[in-house]
Design an enzyme around this catalytic site. Structure first.
Site, PDB file in Angstrom:
ATOM      1  N   SER A   1      33.650  27.839  31.307  1.00 19.42           N
ATOM      2  CA  SER A   1      34.270  26.831  32.192  1.00 19.42           C
ATOM      3  C   SER A   1      33.186  25.921  32.756  1.00 19.42           C
ATOM      4  O   SER A   1      31.988  26.214  32.660  1.00 19.42           O
ATOM      5  CB  SER A   1      35.007  27.521  33.341  1.00 19.42           C
ATOM      6  OG  SER A   1      34.057  28.083  34.242  1.00 19.42           O
TER       7      SER A   1
ATOM      8  N   ASP B   1      36.293  25.703  28.413  1.00 28.00           N
ATOM      9  CA  ASP B   1      37.571  25.986  29.073  1.00 28.00           C
ATOM     10  C   ASP B   1      37.841  24.918  30.143  1.00 28.00           C
ATOM     11  O   ASP B   1      36.969  24.628  30.970  1.00 28.00           O
ATOM     12  CB  ASP B   1      37.453  27.385  29.719  1.00 28.00           C
ATOM     13  CG  ASP B   1      38.764  27.915  30.245  1.00 28.00           C
ATOM     14  OD1 ASP B   1      39.828  27.523  29.729  1.00 28.00           O
ATOM     15  OD2 ASP B   1      38.719  28.762  31.171  1.00 28.00           O
TER      16      ASP B   1
ATOM     17  N   HIS C   1      46.955  30.805  36.975  1.00 27.66           N
ATOM     18  CA  HIS C   1      45.624  31.419  37.006  1.00 27.66           C
ATOM     19  C   HIS C   1      45.486  32.362  38.194  1.00 27.66           C
ATOM     20  O   HIS C   1      46.207  32.225  39.186  1.00 27.66           O
ATOM     21  CB  HIS C   1      44.545  30.336  37.091  1.00 27.66           C
ATOM     22  CG  HIS C   1      44.453  29.500  35.856  1.00 27.66           C
ATOM     23  ND1 HIS C   1      44.878  28.201  35.795  1.00 27.66           N
ATOM     24  CD2 HIS C   1      44.001  29.795  34.613  1.00 27.66           C
ATOM     25  CE1 HIS C   1      44.678  27.718  34.579  1.00 27.66           C
ATOM     26  NE2 HIS C   1      44.155  28.668  33.828  1.00 27.66           N
ATOM     27  N   GLY C   2      44.563  33.306  38.077  1.00 35.18           N
ATOM     28  CA  GLY C   2      44.235  34.156  39.217  1.00 35.18           C
ATOM     29  C   GLY C   2      44.998  35.470  39.260  1.00 35.18           C
ATOM     30  O   GLY C   2      45.692  35.844  38.303  1.00 35.18           O
TER      31      GLY C   2
ATOM     32  N   HIS D   1      47.484  30.150  28.870  1.00 34.55           N
ATOM     33  CA  HIS D   1      46.509  30.326  29.957  1.00 34.55           C
ATOM     34  C   HIS D   1      47.099  31.289  30.977  1.00 34.55           C
ATOM     35  O   HIS D   1      48.269  31.635  30.930  1.00 34.55           O
ATOM     36  CB  HIS D   1      46.217  28.975  30.616  1.00 34.55           C
ATOM     37  CG  HIS D   1      45.281  28.136  29.818  1.00 34.55           C
ATOM     38  ND1 HIS D   1      44.019  27.823  30.248  1.00 34.55           N
ATOM     39  CD2 HIS D   1      45.414  27.573  28.591  1.00 34.55           C
ATOM     40  CE1 HIS D   1      43.425  27.096  29.328  1.00 34.55           C
ATOM     41  NE2 HIS D   1      44.248  26.915  28.309  1.00 34.55           N
TER      42      HIS D   1
ATOM     43  N   SER E   1      46.067  37.047  32.358  1.00 37.38           N
ATOM     44  CA  SER E   1      45.581  38.352  32.819  1.00 37.38           C
ATOM     45  C   SER E   1      46.755  39.220  33.255  1.00 37.38           C
ATOM     46  O   SER E   1      47.758  38.715  33.780  1.00 37.38           O
ATOM     47  CB  SER E   1      44.612  38.176  33.996  1.00 37.38           C
ATOM     48  OG  SER E   1      43.326  37.846  33.521  1.00 37.38           O
TER      49      SER E   1
HETATM   50  P1  13P Z   1      43.647  34.368  34.226  1.00 33.67           P
HETATM   51  O1  13P Z   1      43.328  33.879  35.596  1.00 33.67           O
HETATM   52  O2  13P Z   1      45.032  34.892  34.147  1.00 33.67           O
HETATM   53  O3  13P Z   1      42.657  35.336  33.704  1.00 33.67           O
HETATM   54  O4  13P Z   1      43.614  33.080  33.241  1.00 33.67           O
HETATM   55  C1  13P Z   1      42.406  32.645  32.672  1.00 33.67           C
HETATM   56  C2  13P Z   1      42.520  31.322  32.039  1.00 33.67           C
HETATM   57  O5  13P Z   1      43.586  30.795  31.787  1.00 33.67           O
HETATM   58  C3  13P Z   1      41.254  30.653  31.687  1.00 33.67           C
HETATM   59  O6  13P Z   1      41.463  29.364  31.212  1.00 33.67           O
HETATM   60  O1  G3H Z   2      41.083  28.901  34.330  1.00 33.44           O
HETATM   61  C1  G3H Z   2      40.023  29.140  34.900  1.00 33.44           C
HETATM   62  C2  G3H Z   2      39.186  30.251  34.430  1.00 33.44           C
HETATM   63  O2  G3H Z   2      39.631  31.472  34.932  1.00 33.44           O
HETATM   64  C3  G3H Z   2      37.744  29.972  34.768  1.00 33.44           C
HETATM   65  O3  G3H Z   2      37.516  30.107  36.121  1.00 33.44           O
HETATM   66  O4  G3H Z   2      36.657  27.863  36.705  1.00 33.44           O
HETATM   67  O5  G3H Z   2      36.292  29.819  38.211  1.00 33.44           O
HETATM   68  O6  G3H Z   2      35.068  29.646  36.033  1.00 33.44           O
HETATM   69  P1  G3H Z   2      36.310  29.310  36.815  1.00 33.44           P
HETATM   70 ZN    ZN Z   3      43.169  28.375  32.055  1.00 33.13          ZN
END
Ligand code: 13P
Ligand code: G3H
Ligand code: ZN
Length: 317
Positions: free
Chosen positions: A48, A81, A179-180, A210, A213
């Site tokens: 990222s 990313d 995310h998260g 995306h 998790s």
């Molecule tokens: P998570 O926060 O669910 O792990 O998603 C990661 C992601 O989409 C990174 O681009």
């Molecule tokens: O979608 C985001 C990914 O989980 C990367 O996270 O931008 O904090 O590195 P970050």
């Molecule tokens: Zn993402």
């Protein structure tokens, strides 16, 4: 061997999904490569914008080049990313990344198309694959904060037009993930009917999920029992990975779960060993636990055991 995401998707399409895992430091790199080799899986290393500036983007590149030598049988793509246009160009010119994501999903449809098209032209000149995004995920991304009320699922008709006009190589679709560690509250759910409708309009075209998790509850409980405060953390049911793969989802992004492994290992270790101040014993535990975690995800994604078949397909091309 470093390959493009398009090469990996060609083998995976409709059968299994490739795990796309974010890296920030050496311990994550070692755990990631070990886990993929243990489970004999091809994979995608995601970097990222935040990761590129955490230490230095050159350190990440050097670590991955070293990992390629340490694990000569590994097959992986190096992917930016959630890139903005400028970062995409930097990665395209670097000669190191084989895939970039241009995330202009926060822009109006026509502007998203225009930005994505510019990146596709620059990337394709160098044989680099491009992932684009249409629709909005919930949660907080790098440069965009989207509240739950503003979550927009991907429109299948728009998806077809978007792919035709941009000529991107894969499309990240919003189907209800975010995310998260806090993905679902109330009636929120995954919208498989949206992927199905997109696949009907774009048969054979690789889709990306995306925010995938799973936020294992055992992990959350252990973190909380060791002093953490992750109340109400919830993720995607990992039993959904393979059904999604059968609908054309070729790439499943997992970052948060790795952070949870890191947090659990560190919280438990320092709770149980208050006298220790050396970071190597705990770093070793983390690398081992992260490798185990990666191998377990690859089993669920169906990518475990595919490494040699991918190698054979690549040499036949
Ligand atoms: P998570 O926060 O669910 O792990 O998603 C990661 C992601 O989409 C990174 O681009
Ligand atoms: O979608 C985001 C990914 O989980 C990367 O996270 O931008 O904090 O590195 P970050
Ligand atoms: Zn993402």
């Amino acid at each position: 061997m470093i390959v493009t995401t398009a090469q990996l998707f060609k083998h995976a399409y409709g059968k299994y999904a490739i795990g796309a895992y974010n890296i920030n430091n050496a311990e994550q790199v070692m755990g990631l490569f070990r886990g993929n080799i243990q489970s004999q899986a091809p994979f995608i290393v995601q970097i990222s914008k935040g990761a590129r500036s955490y230490t230095d983007k050159r350190l990440l590149e050097a670590m991955l080049r070293a990992a390629e030598e340490i694990f000569p049988t590994a097959i992986f793509a190096v992917h930016l990313d959630h890139g903005d246009e400028e970062t995409c160009y930097d990665c395209i010119e670097s000669g190191f990344y084989t895939s970039v994501m241009i995330d202009a999903s926060h822009l109006p449809f026509e502007e998203n198309i225009a930005v994505t098209r510019r990146v596709v032209e620059r990337a394709h000149e160098k044989g680099i694959s491009v992932e684009a995004e249409l629709g909005r995920l919930g949660g907080v991304e790098e440069h965009v904060s989207v509240s739950e009320e503003q979550v927009f699922l991907t429109d299948p008709d728009q998806a077809e037009e978007f792919v035709r006009r941009t000529e991107c190589d894969s499309l990240a679709c919003a189907i209800g993930t975010s995310h998260g560690a806090f993905k679902f509250s109330g009636t929120q759910r995954l919208h498989f009917e949206v992927i199905e409708a997109i696949q009907k309009r774009l048969p054979g075209f690789p889709l990306v999920l995306h925010g995938s998790s799973s936020v294992p509850q055992e992990e959350v409980e252990r973190i909380n029992a060791a002093g953490g405060r992750l109340k109400g953390a919830k993720g995607v049911d990992p039993a959904q990975y393979l059904p999604a793969a059968r609908l054309g989802v070729c790439k499943i992004n997992i970052d948060t779960d790795g952070r949870l492994v890191w947090t659990r290992v560190h919280r438990e270790f320092f709770r149980d060993h208050p006298e220790v101040f050396d970071f190597r014993p705990i770093g070793k535990i983390f690398m081992e636990e992260y490798a185990k975690f990666i191998a377990s995800r690859n089993e669920l994604l169906g990518s475990a055991g595919q490494l040699e078949a991918v190698r054979a397909a690549l040499s036949a091309d």
